[in-house]
Design an enzyme around this catalytic site. Sequence first.
Site, PDB file in Angstrom:
ATOM      1  N   ARG A  13       0.836  -1.220   0.000  1.00 54.33           N
ATOM      2  CA  ARG A  13       0.000   0.000   0.000  1.00 54.33           C
ATOM      3  C   ARG A  13       0.866   1.264   0.000  1.00 54.33           C
ATOM      4  O   ARG A  13       1.001   1.929  -1.009  1.00 54.33           O
ATOM      5  CB  ARG A  13      -0.949  -0.021   1.211  1.00 54.33           C
ATOM      6  CG  ARG A  13      -2.091   0.994   1.137  1.00 54.33           C
ATOM      7  CD  ARG A  13      -1.730   2.414   1.518  1.00 54.33           C
ATOM      8  NE  ARG A  13      -1.168   2.538   2.858  1.00 54.33           N
ATOM      9  CZ  ARG A  13      -0.639   3.653   3.325  1.00 54.33           C
ATOM     10  NH1 ARG A  13      -0.593   4.739   2.575  1.00 54.33           N
ATOM     11  NH2 ARG A  13      -0.124   3.699   4.535  1.00 54.33           N
ATOM     12  N   ASP A  14       1.523   1.553   1.114  1.00 50.56           N
ATOM     13  CA  ASP A  14       2.280   2.805   1.191  1.00 50.56           C
ATOM     14  C   ASP A  14       3.459   2.771   0.236  1.00 50.56           C
ATOM     15  O   ASP A  14       3.839   3.783  -0.348  1.00 50.56           O
ATOM     16  CB  ASP A  14       2.756   3.032   2.636  1.00 50.56           C
ATOM     17  CG  ASP A  14       3.013   4.498   2.948  1.00 50.56           C
ATOM     18  OD1 ASP A  14       3.014   5.309   2.001  1.00 50.56           O
ATOM     19  OD2 ASP A  14       3.212   4.831   4.121  1.00 50.56           O
ATOM     20  N   HIS A 205       5.461   4.747  12.487  1.00 47.54           N
ATOM     21  CA  HIS A 205       5.399   4.666  11.015  1.00 47.54           C
ATOM     22  C   HIS A 205       6.316   5.771  10.493  1.00 47.54           C
ATOM     23  O   HIS A 205       5.906   6.927  10.376  1.00 47.54           O
ATOM     24  CB  HIS A 205       3.936   4.866  10.592  1.00 47.54           C
ATOM     25  CG  HIS A 205       3.682   4.902   9.115  1.00 47.54           C
ATOM     26  ND1 HIS A 205       3.044   3.880   8.442  1.00 47.54           N
ATOM     27  CD2 HIS A 205       3.941   5.845   8.175  1.00 47.54           C
ATOM     28  CE1 HIS A 205       2.926   4.200   7.164  1.00 47.54           C
ATOM     29  NE2 HIS A 205       3.460   5.401   6.976  1.00 47.54           N
ATOM     30  N   CYS A 238       3.663   9.552   0.350  1.00 44.46           N
ATOM     31  CA  CYS A 238       2.287   9.925   0.109  1.00 44.46           C
ATOM     32  C   CYS A 238       2.262  10.932  -1.034  1.00 44.46           C
ATOM     33  O   CYS A 238       3.015  11.896  -1.024  1.00 44.46           O
ATOM     34  CB  CYS A 238       1.696  10.526   1.382  1.00 44.46           C
ATOM     35  SG  CYS A 238       0.026  11.107   1.125  1.00 44.46           S
ATOM     36  N   ASN A 247       9.046   4.833   2.932  1.00 41.24           N
ATOM     37  CA  ASN A 247       9.028   4.288   4.291  1.00 41.24           C
ATOM     38  C   ASN A 247      10.412   3.740   4.602  1.00 41.24           C
ATOM     39  O   ASN A 247      11.168   3.363   3.712  1.00 41.24           O
ATOM     40  CB  ASN A 247       8.047   3.109   4.371  1.00 41.24           C
ATOM     41  CG  ASN A 247       6.606   3.543   4.248  1.00 41.24           C
ATOM     42  OD1 ASN A 247       5.969   3.840   5.243  1.00 41.24           O
ATOM     43  ND2 ASN A 247       6.088   3.589   3.024  1.00 41.24           N
TER      44      ASN A 247
HETATM   45  P1  HMG Z   1     -12.684  13.891  -2.560  1.00 40.42           P
HETATM   46  O1  HMG Z   1     -12.126  13.543  -3.876  1.00 40.42           O
HETATM   47  O2  HMG Z   1     -11.892  14.878  -1.773  1.00 40.42           O
HETATM   48  O3  HMG Z   1     -14.133  14.456  -2.733  1.00 40.42           O
HETATM   49  O4  HMG Z   1     -12.859  12.559  -1.698  1.00 40.42           O
HETATM   50  P2  HMG Z   1     -15.491  13.688  -2.797  1.00 40.42           P
HETATM   51  O5  HMG Z   1     -15.789  13.075  -1.496  1.00 40.42           O
HETATM   52  O6  HMG Z   1     -16.448  14.705  -3.317  1.00 40.42           O
HETATM   53  O7  HMG Z   1     -15.293  12.554  -3.906  1.00 40.42           O
HETATM   54  C1  HMG Z   1     -14.877  12.859  -5.206  1.00 40.42           C
HETATM   55  C2  HMG Z   1     -14.869  11.614  -6.061  1.00 40.42           C
HETATM   56  O8  HMG Z   1     -14.288  10.527  -5.346  1.00 40.42           O
HETATM   57  C3  HMG Z   1     -16.263  11.169  -6.466  1.00 40.42           C
HETATM   58  O9  HMG Z   1     -16.160  10.594  -7.771  1.00 40.42           O
HETATM   59  C4  HMG Z   1     -16.544  10.087  -5.453  1.00 40.42           C
HETATM   60  O10 HMG Z   1     -17.511   9.188  -5.915  1.00 40.42           O
HETATM   61  C5  HMG Z   1     -15.193   9.430  -5.340  1.00 40.42           C
HETATM   62  P3  HMG Z   1     -16.438  11.442  -9.112  1.00 40.42           P
HETATM   63  O11 HMG Z   1     -17.777  12.008  -8.935  1.00 40.42           O
HETATM   64  O12 HMG Z   1     -15.354  12.503  -9.174  1.00 40.42           O
HETATM   65  O13 HMG Z   1     -16.308  10.416 -10.205  1.00 40.42           O
HETATM   66  N1  HMG Z   1     -14.995   8.687  -4.097  1.00 40.42           N
HETATM   67  C6  HMG Z   1     -14.537   7.415  -4.038  1.00 40.42           C
HETATM   68  N2  HMG Z   1     -14.185   6.543  -5.001  1.00 40.42           N
HETATM   69  C7  HMG Z   1     -13.774   5.312  -4.601  1.00 40.42           C
HETATM   70  N3  HMG Z   1     -13.680   4.953  -3.310  1.00 40.42           N
HETATM   71  C8  HMG Z   1     -14.020   5.807  -2.329  1.00 40.42           C
HETATM   72  C9  HMG Z   1     -14.479   7.092  -2.682  1.00 40.42           C
HETATM   73  N4  HMG Z   1     -14.889   8.160  -1.974  1.00 40.42           N
HETATM   74  C10 HMG Z   1     -15.194   9.128  -2.839  1.00 40.42           C
HETATM   75  N5  HMG Z   1     -13.890   5.434  -1.068  1.00 40.42           N
HETATM   76  C11 HMG Z   1     -11.440  11.241  -0.361  1.00 40.42           C
HETATM   77  C12 HMG Z   1     -12.433  12.387  -0.386  1.00 40.42           C
HETATM   78  C13 HMG Z   1     -10.896  11.082   1.038  1.00 40.42           C
HETATM   79  C14 HMG Z   1     -12.157   9.978  -0.800  1.00 40.42           C
HETATM   80  C15 HMG Z   1     -10.320  11.596  -1.352  1.00 40.42           C
HETATM   81  O14 HMG Z   1      -9.767  12.829  -0.967  1.00 40.42           O
HETATM   82  C16 HMG Z   1      -9.247  10.556  -1.461  1.00 40.42           C
HETATM   83  O15 HMG Z   1      -9.458   9.454  -1.926  1.00 40.42           O
HETATM   84  N6  HMG Z   1      -8.008  10.930  -1.065  1.00 40.42           N
HETATM   85  C17 HMG Z   1      -6.863  10.057  -1.167  1.00 40.42           C
HETATM   86  C18 HMG Z   1      -6.232   9.925   0.177  1.00 40.42           C
HETATM   87  C19 HMG Z   1      -5.113   8.907   0.123  1.00 40.42           C
HETATM   88  O16 HMG Z   1      -5.286   7.768  -0.269  1.00 40.42           O
HETATM   89  N7  HMG Z   1      -3.886   9.334   0.549  1.00 40.42           N
HETATM   90  C20 HMG Z   1      -2.771   8.458   0.651  1.00 40.42           C
HETATM   91  C21 HMG Z   1      -2.873   7.550   1.822  1.00 40.42           C
HETATM   92  S1  HMG Z   1      -2.583   8.373   3.401  1.00 40.42           S
HETATM   93  C22 HMG Z   1      -0.882   8.162   3.657  1.00 40.42           C
HETATM   94  O17 HMG Z   1      -0.186   7.736   2.786  1.00 40.42           O
HETATM   95  C23 HMG Z   1      -0.319   8.468   5.025  1.00 40.42           C
HETATM   96  C24 HMG Z   1      -0.021   7.208   5.837  1.00 40.42           C
HETATM   97  O18 HMG Z   1       0.884   6.358   5.149  1.00 40.42           O
HETATM   98  C25 HMG Z   1       0.579   7.576   7.198  1.00 40.42           C
HETATM   99  C26 HMG Z   1       1.717   8.579   7.078  1.00 40.42           C
HETATM  100  O19 HMG Z   1       2.717   8.264   6.409  1.00 40.42           O
HETATM  101  O20 HMG Z   1       1.556   9.648   7.647  1.00 40.42           O
HETATM  102  C27 HMG Z   1      -1.292   6.391   6.101  1.00 40.42           C
HETATM  103 MG    MG Z   2       3.024   6.584   5.145  1.00 38.43          MG
END
Ligand code: HMG
Ligand code: MG
Length: 288
Positions: A13-14, A205, A238, A247
């Site tokens: 994933r990450d 993490h 990210c 990572n």
């Molecule tokens: P959004 O895009 O901000 O806005 O979603 P929305 O809620 O209006 O949704 C827009 C579009 O997304 C719509 O589709 C929804 O249907 C679709 P469209 O009308 O444009 O065709 N949608 C989805 N599609 C599939 N699955 C879903 C879903 N929800 C909405 N679950 C949202 C908000 C949070 C969903 C969005 O901002 C998003 O997906 N962000 C990505 C966040 C992400 O994955 N970041 C990376 C992981 S976090 C990380 O890496 C940190 C970590 O490792 C720890 C660290 O290192 O600190 C964990």
């Molecule tokens: Mg991370």
Amino acid sequence: MTDLAEIFEVGPRDGLQNEKAVIPTDRKVAFVDLLSQAGFRRIEVGSFVNPKRVPQMGDSGAVFAAIRRVPGVSYAALVPNLRGLEAAQAAKVDEIAIFASASEGFSQANIGASIADSLDRYREVAEAANAAGLPVRGYVSCVAVCPYDGDVAPEAVARTAAALDAMGCYEISLGETLGRGTPEAIGAMLAAVTDRIPPGRLAGHFHDTGGMALANIEVSLKAGLRVFDAACGGLGGCPFAPGAAGNVATDAVYRRLTELGFETGLDPDILARAEAIARGLTTVGGEV
Ligand code: HMG
Ligand code: MG
């Protein structure tokens, strides 16, 4: 008696979420299947987020459908909202992770919501998941430095961690998203967080941009943490944290924990093969 420590493998994933090259589903599946043989108890396989924002994770459902699950291994996925939870349940994940931030800038960039709004959203997700008997892990991102807001106060990290704890997360993983946190900053942050949550329910993490991840793990061990996220090949980052590197590499964490006398239960030969596959996945991308 040997002290136990766990590495939670987050490479699929990450590690892969930030890769630009299209990595075919079958190669991700082969990677997870090999990891399943290495002795990990938990593997983060994918995420059910907006695929337009993180295209690399768009095939997570297909990956979950194709992996060979080893009994006793928990296969996890990130879930941002109820829609993601439904997809994760359809994919028969063993546990989900919800991911909040300690800083407002990153919260907006990553999930398009303030910290407070995201916690409201996650409360619903955690409630539904817990009601369905699905364990929920919580992430706090930017536990030391935010790419948008700069240094993050330890108390802000403790607040977000406590909110996730109150939702019933069985463990909170403290994300040093940018990989620039110093051991001093990590020590201060852990002091604030462990005031509210016992270290046995926390994980570290660490991204490794500044080469301090292993030192930060040692500080965390001293604070009582025994679970560390890592990614084979040191992959990852990210897409919404500009400047962040991968990572900390799983083999580096394995070696350091072993040197320090901790037993991880991992098989070093399989780990070495998984490291090679991980590095190959990103250098060859979709070509092989
Ligand atoms: P959004 O895009 O901000 O806005 O979603 P929305 O809620 O209006 O949704 C827009 C579009 O997304 C719509 O589709 C929804 O249907 C679709 P469209 O009308 O444009 O065709 N949608 C989805 N599609 C599939 N699955 C879903 C879903 N929800 C909405 N679950 C949202 C908000 C949070 C969903 C969005 O901002 C998003 O997906 N962000 C990505 C966040 C992400 O994955 N970041 C990376 C992981 S976090 C990380 O890496 C940190 C970590 O490792 C720890 C660290 O290192 O600190 C964990
Ligand atoms: Mg991370």
